[in-house]
Design a protein around this motif. Structure first.
Motif, short mmCIF file in Angstrom:
data_model
loop_
_atom_site.label_atom_id
_atom_site.label_comp_id
_atom_site.label_asym_id
_atom_site.label_seq_id
_atom_site.Cartn_x
_atom_site.Cartn_y
_atom_site.Cartn_z
N LYS A 53 46.07 48.11 54.12
CA LYS A 53 44.97 47.61 53.28
C LYS A 53 45.54 46.82 52.11
CE LYS A 53 41.75 49.78 55.58
NZ LYS A 53 40.80 49.03 56.40
N THR A 54 44.74 45.87 51.64
CA THR A 54 45.15 45.02 50.51
C THR A 54 44.18 45.22 49.35
OG1 THR A 54 46.09 43.42 52.03
CG2 THR A 54 45.64 42.66 49.78
N ILE A 55 44.74 45.54 48.21
CA ILE A 55 43.94 45.80 47.00
C ILE A 55 44.29 44.74 45.96
CG2 ILE A 55 43.67 47.44 45.09
CD1 ILE A 55 43.86 49.60 47.33
N VAL A 56 43.25 44.15 45.36
CA VAL A 56 43.47 43.11 44.35
C VAL A 56 42.92 43.58 43.01
CG1 VAL A 56 42.97 40.74 43.67
CG2 VAL A 56 43.35 41.27 46.07
N ASN A 57 43.76 43.55 41.99
CA ASN A 57 43.34 43.86 40.62
C ASN A 57 42.96 42.56 39.92
OD1 ASN A 57 43.74 46.66 40.41
ND2 ASN A 57 45.92 46.42 40.02
N LEU A 58 41.73 42.51 39.42
CA LEU A 58 41.25 41.33 38.66
C LEU A 58 40.85 41.81 37.27
CD1 LEU A 58 38.81 39.61 41.21
CD2 LEU A 58 41.17 38.97 40.71
N PHE A 59 41.72 41.64 36.31
CA PHE A 59 41.43 42.12 34.95
C PHE A 59 41.20 40.91 34.03
CE2 PHE A 59 41.92 46.76 34.56
CZ PHE A 59 42.10 47.05 35.90
N PHE A 60 39.92 40.66 33.74
CA PHE A 60 39.56 39.55 32.85
C PHE A 60 39.65 39.96 31.39
CE2 PHE A 60 37.78 38.52 36.93
CZ PHE A 60 37.90 37.14 37.03
N GLU A 61 39.92 41.24 31.13
CA GLU A 61 40.17 41.72 29.76
C GLU A 61 41.47 42.51 29.79
OE1 GLU A 61 36.80 44.16 28.64
OE2 GLU A 61 35.84 42.44 27.68
N PRO A 62 42.15 42.63 28.64
CA PRO A 62 43.43 43.34 28.62
C PRO A 62 43.30 44.82 29.00
CG PRO A 62 43.06 42.12 26.57
CD PRO A 62 41.77 42.09 27.33
N SER A 63 44.39 45.36 29.50
CA SER A 63 44.43 46.78 29.87
C SER A 63 45.88 47.20 30.04
CB SER A 63 43.69 46.98 31.20
OG SER A 63 43.95 48.27 31.72
N THR A 64 46.18 48.40 29.61
CA THR A 64 47.48 49.01 29.94
C THR A 64 47.26 50.16 30.93
OG1 THR A 64 48.49 48.42 27.84
CG2 THR A 64 49.46 50.30 29.00
N ARG A 65 46.45 51.16 30.52
CA ARG A 65 46.26 52.36 31.33
C ARG A 65 45.57 52.10 32.66
NH1 ARG A 65 46.77 53.88 26.19
NH2 ARG A 65 45.81 51.84 26.00
N THR A 66 44.40 51.46 32.58
CA THR A 66 43.57 51.34 33.79
C THR A 66 44.25 50.47 34.83
OG1 THR A 66 41.71 51.47 32.26
CG2 THR A 66 41.21 50.89 34.54
#
Ligand code: CP
Length: 312
Positions: A53-66
């Protein structure tokens, strides 16, 4: 209940919100996360539940933990993970959110983890995603942050057994807080009645139920759990709060003020913390703090969510 997050057979297809999520589903995610939980110093197990499976993270705002915990969670389940660097993505050239989705779907992405500043972004993605694709909300405007809500109640459950009898005080910038809203959703599903909201009147929104306090000492009386929130300067127009020193004096949690709560109170904070503003280091690093347990639980909860959505 938000029907948009269920497929035609009634299975959870997306995780968009905890509002009105059936209690059975929440319990299932909590129990599953407990099995994935790794204690500090232990070597995490490697699973092949999401192999291929392929998972894509799209973070349009900053994040460290999540962002990091979703990435670790996906890797520990055996998936391939792409975390798009949004500062160098074609979104900066004006590509729309939906075109970003369609483009990455064409590369056979199976699950998108999304943080976005606009209300409604998650619903929009879920409505337009291919039938086999999953959307996971990793923080939507001030509206919701469901995996944070799950990890918060998992952390509480590891210390307190009866949610119905808990007094939970949420303190600070509640108006701008998706964390507060998802925590309230999760606690309500588990039967918690006594949820108190404390902060400056300007930061206590009308859309949330719960007893409201502008006097923090009163709000903390007999509390079992205190959730401190970050002052979200990036979402705030000027003048909503007094200066930081005055805010810390009236709404900061320190070792004197914590004595209004029960001796075995849990102190929580979703992070990132403004040390010396909403919480002192003595409390954040002190014996009642479960802040780092929340972080550890975050990886386990995100593993449970992704494995469950993908039917594994
Ligand atoms: N709690 C939380 O959402 O932290 P990040 O913004 O670092 O992901």
């Amino acid at each position: 209940m938000n029907q948009n997050q269920f497929d035609l057979k009634g299975h959870l297809q997306h995780l968009l919100t905890l509002a009105d999520l059936p209690q059975k589903i929440l319990f299932g995610l909590l129990d599953r996360a407990e099995k994935f939980r790794v204690n500090p110093g232990e070597t995490p197990s490697q699973y092949d539940l999401l192999a291929g499976k392929t998972i894509v993270n799209l973070f349009f705002e900053p994040s460290t933990r999540t962002r990091t915990s979703f990435e670790l969670a996906a890797r520990r389940l055996g998936a391939q993970v792409i975390t798009l660097d949004m500062a160098f993505s074609s979104a900066t050239k004006g590509e729309s959110l939906l075109d970003t989705l369609y483009t990455l779907e064409a590369m056979n992405a199976d699950l998108f983890v999304v943080r976005h500043q606009e209300t409604g972004a998650m619903e929009n993605l879920a409505q337009h995603a291919l039938p086999h694709v999953h959307i996971v909300n990793a923080g939507e405007a001030h509206v919701s942050h469901p995996t944070q809500g799950i990890l918060d109640v998992l952390t509480i459950r590891q210390h307190k057994k009866n949610f119905e009898k808990l007094s939970v005080v949420i303190v600070g910038d509640i108006r701008h807080s998706r964390v507060a809203r998802s925590a309230i959703h999760a606690l309500t599903i588990l039967g918690t009645q006594n949820i108190r909201l404390a902060g400056p009147a300007e930061l206590l929104p009308d859309d949330l139920s719960g007893e409201k306090f502008t006097n923090l000492d009163k709000a903390l009386e007999g509390a079992d759990v205190i959730m401190m929130l970050r002052i979200q300067k990036e979402r705030m127009r000027s003048g909503l709060i007094p200066d930081e020193r005055e805010y810390a004096r009236r709404y900061g949690l320190d070792i004197t003020r914590i004595k209004f709560a029960k001796p075995d109170v849990l102190v929580m904070h979703p992070g990132p913390m403004n040390r010396g503003v909403e919480i002192t280091s003595e409390v954040a690093d002190g014996p009642r703090s479960v802040v780092r347990e929340q972080v550890a639980n975050g990886v386990a909860v995100r593993m449970a969510v992704m494995a469950t959505l993908m039917g594994k």
